[in-house]
Design a protein around this motif. Structure first.
Motif, PDB file in Angstrom:
ATOM      1  N   GLU A  80      47.242  48.354  48.402  1.00 30.77           N
ATOM      2  CA  GLU A  80      46.910  47.384  47.355  1.00 30.77           C
ATOM      3  C   GLU A  80      45.432  47.516  47.032  1.00 30.77           C
ATOM      4  O   GLU A  80      44.575  47.509  47.923  1.00 30.77           O
ATOM      5  CB  GLU A  80      47.219  45.973  47.837  1.00 30.77           C
ATOM      6  N   GLY A  81      45.109  47.663  45.754  1.00 32.42           N
ATOM      7  CA  GLY A  81      43.723  47.830  45.328  1.00 32.42           C
ATOM      8  C   GLY A  81      42.835  46.664  45.714  1.00 32.42           C
ATOM      9  O   GLY A  81      43.322  45.581  46.064  1.00 32.42           O
ATOM     10  N   PRO A  82      41.511  46.836  45.665  1.00 29.53           N
ATOM     11  CA  PRO A  82      40.579  45.791  46.114  1.00 29.53           C
ATOM     12  C   PRO A  82      40.474  44.595  45.190  1.00 29.53           C
ATOM     13  O   PRO A  82      39.884  43.576  45.557  1.00 29.53           O
ATOM     14  CB  PRO A  82      39.240  46.536  46.188  1.00 29.53           C
ATOM     15  N   GLY A  83      41.033  44.690  43.991  1.00 36.90           N
ATOM     16  CA  GLY A  83      40.953  43.591  43.038  1.00 36.90           C
ATOM     17  C   GLY A  83      40.077  43.953  41.855  1.00 36.90           C
ATOM     18  O   GLY A  83      39.206  44.836  41.932  1.00 36.90           O
ATOM     19  N   ALA A  84      40.293  43.281  40.739  1.00 30.61           N
ATOM     20  CA  ALA A  84      39.590  43.580  39.496  1.00 30.61           C
ATOM     21  C   ALA A  84      38.080  43.509  39.697  1.00 30.61           C
ATOM     22  O   ALA A  84      37.558  42.560  40.288  1.00 30.61           O
ATOM     23  CB  ALA A  84      40.021  42.605  38.407  1.00 30.61           C
ATOM     24  N   GLY A  85      37.382  44.533  39.223  1.00 31.06           N
ATOM     25  CA  GLY A  85      35.935  44.569  39.300  1.00 31.06           C
ATOM     26  C   GLY A  85      35.368  44.984  40.642  1.00 31.06           C
ATOM     27  O   GLY A  85      34.146  45.038  40.801  1.00 31.06           O
ATOM     28  N   LYS A  86      36.214  45.289  41.607  1.00 30.94           N
ATOM     29  CA  LYS A  86      35.740  45.665  42.944  1.00 30.94           C
ATOM     30  C   LYS A  86      36.003  47.143  43.218  1.00 30.94           C
ATOM     31  O   LYS A  86      36.888  47.759  42.634  1.00 30.94           O
ATOM     32  CB  LYS A  86      36.417  44.803  44.006  1.00 30.94           C
ATOM     33  N   VAL A  87      35.213  47.696  44.172  1.00 30.33           N
ATOM     34  CA  VAL A  87      35.293  49.107  44.532  1.00 30.33           C
ATOM     35  C   VAL A  87      35.615  49.222  46.015  1.00 30.33           C
ATOM     36  O   VAL A  87      35.058  48.493  46.843  1.00 30.33           O
ATOM     37  CB  VAL A  87      33.960  49.831  44.241  1.00 30.33           C
TER      38      VAL A  87
END
Length: 402
Positions: free
Chosen positions: A142-149
């Protein structure tokens, strides 16, 4: 962010500029391309120059949409990795110092080196000697979330004569870069399906490194459906004779999406076989797909059999597909080697044939698209993944009214 590496792991020689298409020396003379065998690699991000987009390996990539991955964006979040594995498989979370990491291959670009220098923990999946996994291993990232790297690292190890199927399912939002390793010992058989079904904002740059032992077999499939920009670079190298790799890919790009798939098979051992088949469909303004297929047959790789194929189907105006097969041969003592590539719209003869038998045009177009992908979808060993991909293609066709 960069972490210092032991001298044994760091190649600090600076890369030299080169172009696969040949470059001018300013006097009207074409400079020969650099061999794929000579491409620079290093675990150390500081050994790479910041790419500008003019370099051969970056010329198709929209650099402004990389969210700073190529310039050293710091980690501001973390991806979540969840694993569902049968009892025959061991799953571990390890630190950077684990000696099993970095064994399958060395990063060949700055983002891959940045990911290697920046991850905090890695997931290691091991299928023991002569073990047969009773069910697929599923890793959901699961990706880190919108705007995060975030940066990550995954290693899948199949020990001698082991057999397993591994599904890597990418979901969610944010920016994510990682290295994925596949290490196959002698006689191992590993099937991998990497699904990229990100949210519309996601940016994902991933390097896959495979080391394939004597008489081992790797079947590697990428399925790319979602994300703003997804760039996956699978590389396979043979650790001994008699090994086999089958690389395949399915992608469906919508308006504004950029999907880039870069395969490299390094035939450095005798009597090995490789087969690469990637197929994609595109629709909508600004949809862009790139496939670069490199095969290198070194002087020692006598008895090689290899073939690579890319097909792209353009469903609407305003989309673009770039397809570049490259075959470099250093010995004539091979069984066979070839490549093919084609990009086009619907086959009018196929449509006419179907419509002449009373099938409406919209249904005929759907049948053509299904047939286009059927070969590769049928090869996917996990029924749930096949059904999911078929449903996703149907949804894409519904959206465009094909």
């Amino acid at each position: 962010m960069s972490t210092a590496l032991p001298a044994a792991l760091a190649n600090t020689e600076k890369p030299q500029p080169h172009s696969h298409g040949g470059a001018s020396d300013g006097r009207g003379t074409t400079v020969p391309d650099a061999s794929r065998a000579e491409w620079f690699t290093s675990y150390d991000v500081d050994a790479f120059e910041v790419p500008t987009g003019r370099e051969e390996m970056w010329r198709f990539t929209p650099m402004k949409r990389l969210a700073g991955l190529h310039t050293g964006a710091e980690s501001t979040g973390a991806a979540t990795v969840s694993v569902d594995a049968p009892a025959e498989v061991t799953v571990e979370t390890v630190g950077r110092e684990d000696e099993r990491l970095g064994k399958a291959g060395v990063p060949a670009d700055r983002i891959a080196a940045q990911a290697y220098s920046s991850f905090a923990e890695a997931t290691v999946v091991t299928v023991g000697k002569e073990a047969r996994a009773s069910a697929p291993v599923t890793l959901t990232i699961e990706g880190p979330g919108a705007g995060k790297v975030a940066y990550g690292h995954l290693a899948v190890r199949a020990e001698q004569f082991a057999e397993a199927t591994v599904v890597i399912d990418h979901r969610g939002s944010g920016t994510y870069a990682d290295n994925v390793e596949f290490v196959l010992a002698d006689g191992a058989k590993l099937t991998v399906v990497s699904i990229h079904d990100w949210a519309d904002d996601a940016v994902h740059v991933s390097s896959h490194h495979a080391s394939i032992g004597r008489d081992a077999v790797l079947k590697h499939t990428t399925v790319t459906l979602g994300g703003d920009l997804v760039r996956v670079s699978p590389t396979a190298r043979f650790a001994d004779k008699g090994a086999e790799v089958d690389m395949s890919g399915v992608y469906f790009a919508d308006a504004g999406q950029h999907f880039e798939l870069r395969t490299f098979v390094d035939h450095n051992q005798a009597n090995c076989t490789s087969n690469v088949v990637y197929k994609g469909a595109l629709q909508g303004e600004g949809a862009h797909a790139v496939w670069i297929g490199d095969v290198l047959i070194r002087a020692a790789a006598e008895g090689t059999q290899t073939y690579e194929l890319n097909r792209n189907l353009l469903l609407t105006d305003g989309c673009r597909a770039d397809s570049v097969p490259n075959l470099e041969i250093e010995t004539g003592e091979i069984v066979s080697a070839g490549h093919a590539s084609a990009t086009g719209r619907f086959d009018d003869e196929q449509l006419f044939y179907l419509q002449a038998r009373g099938i409406p045009e919209d249904q005929a177009r759907r049948l053509v698209v299904r047939g286009f992908f059927h070969e590769l979808i049928h090869k996917i060993a996990v029924p749930e993944v096949r059904e999911r991909l078929e449903a996703a293609i149907e949804a894409e066709l519904e959206a465009v009214g094909t």
